[in-house]
Design an enzyme around this catalytic site. Structure first.
Site, mmCIF file in Angstrom:
data_model
loop_
_atom_site.group_PDB
_atom_site.id
_atom_site.type_symbol
_atom_site.label_atom_id
_atom_site.label_comp_id
_atom_site.label_asym_id
_atom_site.label_seq_id
_atom_site.Cartn_x
_atom_site.Cartn_y
_atom_site.Cartn_z
ATOM 1 N N HIS A 26 -25.732 -20.473 22.204
ATOM 2 C CA HIS A 26 -25.678 -21.902 21.867
ATOM 3 C C HIS A 26 -26.972 -22.606 22.274
ATOM 4 O O HIS A 26 -27.516 -23.419 21.524
ATOM 5 C CB HIS A 26 -24.478 -22.559 22.555
ATOM 6 C CG HIS A 26 -24.467 -24.044 22.447
ATOM 7 N ND1 HIS A 26 -24.286 -24.713 21.256
ATOM 8 C CD2 HIS A 26 -24.644 -24.998 23.398
ATOM 9 C CE1 HIS A 26 -24.343 -26.020 21.480
ATOM 10 N NE2 HIS A 26 -24.557 -26.216 22.766
ATOM 11 N N ASP A 59 -29.663 -21.744 19.802
ATOM 12 C CA ASP A 59 -29.419 -22.453 18.543
ATOM 13 C C ASP A 59 -29.814 -23.920 18.675
ATOM 14 O O ASP A 59 -30.463 -24.484 17.794
ATOM 15 C CB ASP A 59 -27.947 -22.321 18.152
ATOM 16 C CG ASP A 59 -27.638 -22.997 16.842
ATOM 17 O OD1 ASP A 59 -28.336 -22.718 15.846
ATOM 18 O OD2 ASP A 59 -26.678 -23.794 16.807
#
Length: 112
Positions: A81, A84
């Site tokens: 995460h 990203d």
């Protein structure tokens, strides 16, 4: 992987997310300045955003380097995460930086 190592890894991952998030706030403020044709302030905010992105990227690189060196690095959804988030905000940074240049060039061409 020891608990101390896991704690350090989670802390480092959260720092990536926080630095990237701080950069996003600065980028959005720069967009607001762009809408007001305040290019100097927009560029200053983008410089500050870049510094935050560099910090986040360094943390990410450190983590990846550990794995490249053969250290035991456990897969982490949180780290994925963070990567990203960093990649997305870096793209936003590049777009806004380009837009500032486009707007400035347009204004210079029009004599503003």
């Amino acid at each position: 992987m020891s608990e101390d190592t896991k704690d350090t890894s989670v802390k480092s991952t959260m720092e990536i997310i926080l630095h990237a998030g701080d950069a996003r706030v600065l980028i959005m403020q720069a967009m607001d300045c762009l809408g007001e044709f305040d290019y100097d302030k927009a560029e200053k905010l983008m410089k500050d955003a870049h510094e935050k992105l560099v910090l986040a990227h360094k943390l990410q690189t450190d983590r990846l380097q550990e794995e490249a060196e053969g250290k035991d690095v456990e897969y982490s959804v949180l780290f994925t995460h963070a990567q990203d988030t960093l990649m997305t905000i870096n793209t936003e940074y590049n777009i806004v930086k380009h837009l500032i240049g486009v707007f400035k060039a347009r204004d210079e061409k029009e004599g503003k």
